[in-house]
Enzyme design. Structure first.
Site, PDB file in Angstrom:
ATOM      1  N   GLU A   1       6.476   6.923  -5.445  1.00 51.15           N
ATOM      2  CA  GLU A   1       5.463   6.353  -6.342  1.00 51.15           C
ATOM      3  C   GLU A   1       4.534   7.422  -6.900  1.00 51.15           C
ATOM      4  O   GLU A   1       3.478   7.109  -7.456  1.00 51.15           O
ATOM      5  CB  GLU A   1       4.661   5.252  -5.623  1.00 51.15           C
ATOM      6  CG  GLU A   1       5.549   4.094  -5.201  1.00 51.15           C
ATOM      7  CD  GLU A   1       4.771   2.858  -4.775  1.00 51.15           C
ATOM      8  OE1 GLU A   1       3.537   2.839  -4.909  1.00 51.15           O
ATOM      9  OE2 GLU A   1       5.408   1.912  -4.298  1.00 51.15           O
TER      10      GLU A   1
ATOM     11  N   ASP B   1      -1.750   1.307   2.909  1.00 52.95           N
ATOM     12  CA  ASP B   1      -0.676   0.333   3.108  1.00 52.95           C
ATOM     13  C   ASP B   1       0.135   0.834   4.294  1.00 52.95           C
ATOM     14  O   ASP B   1       0.858   1.824   4.197  1.00 52.95           O
ATOM     15  CB  ASP B   1       0.202   0.192   1.860  1.00 52.95           C
ATOM     16  CG  ASP B   1       1.278  -0.888   2.048  1.00 52.95           C
ATOM     17  OD1 ASP B   1       1.350  -1.471   3.149  1.00 52.95           O
ATOM     18  OD2 ASP B   1       2.050  -1.133   1.090  1.00 52.95           O
TER      19      ASP B   1
ATOM     20  N   GLU C   1      -3.322  -2.883   4.250  1.00 51.65           N
ATOM     21  CA  GLU C   1      -2.220  -3.805   3.938  1.00 51.65           C
ATOM     22  C   GLU C   1      -1.169  -3.783   5.045  1.00 51.65           C
ATOM     23  O   GLU C   1      -0.838  -2.719   5.565  1.00 51.65           O
ATOM     24  CB  GLU C   1      -1.608  -3.331   2.607  1.00 51.65           C
ATOM     25  CG  GLU C   1      -0.480  -4.179   2.058  1.00 51.65           C
ATOM     26  CD  GLU C   1      -0.056  -3.678   0.670  1.00 51.65           C
ATOM     27  OE1 GLU C   1      -0.922  -3.212  -0.115  1.00 51.65           O
ATOM     28  OE2 GLU C   1       1.150  -3.718   0.367  1.00 51.65           O
TER      29      GLU C   1
ATOM     30  N   LYS D   1       3.254  -9.706  -6.031  1.00 52.46           N
ATOM     31  CA  LYS D   1       4.344  -8.980  -6.681  1.00 52.46           C
ATOM     32  C   LYS D   1       5.253 -10.022  -7.324  1.00 52.46           C
ATOM     33  O   LYS D   1       5.966 -10.748  -6.601  1.00 52.46           O
ATOM     34  CB  LYS D   1       5.140  -8.196  -5.635  1.00 52.46           C
ATOM     35  CG  LYS D   1       4.413  -6.995  -5.033  1.00 52.46           C
ATOM     36  CD  LYS D   1       5.207  -6.473  -3.831  1.00 52.46           C
ATOM     37  CE  LYS D   1       4.806  -5.070  -3.437  1.00 52.46           C
ATOM     38  NZ  LYS D   1       5.435  -4.673  -2.145  1.00 52.46           N
TER      39      LYS D   1
END
Ligand code: PGA
Ligand code: ZN
Length: 424
Positions: free
Chosen positions: A202, A239, A282, A334
């Site tokens: 990412e 996360d 998360e 999502k």
């Protein structure tokens, strides 16, 4: 009405095939969208239909593309693209399975999003405005990855995302400017300690740290080095993606060679919560472990957002179950986990009804598709997670949000501290 629905395969940011759908209406309006793909997927997600076999490592989407061009096109041609709810309902019924595995979650979400784009085009509106039910639009607070680990970096680091949350900025533009400085400071810092080694899936720096803690320290250090106060200007978000670390009833920290019982893991997380300005966290425990999530939320939910990704998989039934146990206080939304836009929106509405926050999120496998920027603004979702501050499939989303802010002009308001108002 819809004149044609056409699917074909394009490539995602990991060089894997994915589904693009193009929808043309009888009046000539066009809508197009591409399905993203996760790597650390929750088990209850809508599943992508993949070809299997040897070609492209089994990731081919020939079958999903065929779903679009045969059954889905057959069902949708002639339907009204302005009626997203009835189209999504038709898609769900046509697939007929609980996990959308027959036609493919990838085929369904690309179609559902393309329908929305076509509807917006026909109405002559930007997508966010087409999706909006009124109310003042608010630019979301981005959650931007600085270091990437977990399944997005071949397990080089156990935790998956180490992120910066510029909630003290006064506009979305300023928020990106702040994080640009943090990202640069982090790169310089990695250079200075000889640990810079490219970027993960990412776009966050590929971690060569010796421990998870070192990465959190480096993030806090980079926020300071860029001239900001951690916690006040820019919060820290993690996360954990704990499902990826779960083995034999406990948590295995591969990088550190440590196996922890759930209780020991709880204490480890708690010590990080005490030591660092963590504003969001998360998936701290394995999906399905409502009890530890609830214990953690009871302890830290008044000072941090406890976010359910794998725990909730953008699913209203899972949200209800988690709410019953008070297992988290924020939804990671999502759209491709749900499979259609209507289901993703319903998940957000369920979270809002509970008084939870919502973060709209991209996947680790992405493309130039920027639909989610419009979903955030249109649906009134005040937080936005799309990965790091490099790689164009990430930057495309930040840049689209900047365009939307620009277009709103004087009407543009940045959510800033609002999503965190309930926290102490
Ligand atoms: P994924 O990762 O897209 O690989 O699931 C994103 C996340 O866990 O938030
Ligand atoms: Zn996650």
């Amino acid at each position: 009405p819809i004149k044609s629905v056409r699917g074909y395969s394009v490539w995602d940011s990991r060089g894997r095939p994915t589904v693009e759908v193009e929808i043309e209406l009888q009046n000539g309006a066009l809508g197009r969208a591409i399905a993203p793909a996760g790597a650390s997927t929750g088990s209850g997600e809508a599943v992508d239909l993949r070809d299997g076999g040897l070609r492209f490592g089994g990731h081919g989407v020939g079958k999903a593309v065929a779903s679009v061009n045969t059954e889905i096109a057959g069902q949708l041609v002639g339907m009204d693209a302005a009626n997203q709810a009835s189209i999504d309902k038709a898609l769900i019924e046509l697939d007929g399975t609980a996990n959308k595995g027959r036609l493919g979650g990838n085929a369904l979400i690309a179609t559902s999003m393309a329908v929305a784009h076509a509807g917006a085009a026909a109405a002559g509106k930007p997508l966010w405005m087409w999706l909006s039910e009124g109310g003042d639009p608010m630019l979301p607070v981005p959650e931007i990855q600085i270091f990437g680990g977990g399944a997005h970096a071949s397990g080089q680091m156990d935790l998956q995302d180490f992120m910066a949350v510029p909630h003290g900025a006064s506009s979305f533009r300023e928020a990106t400017e702040w994080v640009a400085e943090v990202y640069r400071a982090a790169g310089d810092y990695m250079d200075s300690i000889g640990k810079r080694a490219g970027v993960a899936d990412e776009g966050g720096y590929w971690p060569l740290f010796d421990s998870n803690e070192q990465a959190i320290e480096a993030l806090v250090h980079s926020i300071k080095n860029a001239g900001f106060t951690p916690g006040t200007d820019i919060g820290v978000s993690l996360d954990i993606a704990a499902t990826q670390m779960y083995r034999d009833g406990g948590y295995f920290l591969k990088r550190e060679g440590r196996a922890l019982s759930p209780d020991e893991w709880f204490d480890q997380l708690a010590s990080w919560m005490e030591a660092y300005p963590i504003l969001m966290i998360e998936d701290p425990f394995v999906e399905g472990d409502y009890d530890n999530h609830a214990r953690f939320t009871a302890k830290f939910g008044d000072r941090a957002q406890i976010i359910g990704d794998d725990l909730l998989v953008t699913n209203t039934a899972n949200i209800a179950a988690a709410a019953e146990k008070q297992a988290c206080n924020t939804l990671l939304c999502k759209p491709n986990q749900a499979g259609t836009l209507s289901e993703a929106k319903a998940a957000h509405e369920a979270a809002r009804t509970l008084g939870w926050g919502t973060v709209v999120s991209a996947r680790s496998g992405e493309t130039e598709d920027v639909t989610i920027a419009h979903l955030a603004l249109g649906w009134g979702i005040t937080q936005f997670k799309v990965g790091s501050f490099s790689r164009s499939e990430r930057m495309a989303k930040w840049n689209e949000m900047l365009r939307l802010e620009q277009a709103l002009g004087a009407d543009a308001r940045y959510a800033g501290r609002r999503p965190f108002e309930r926290l102490s």
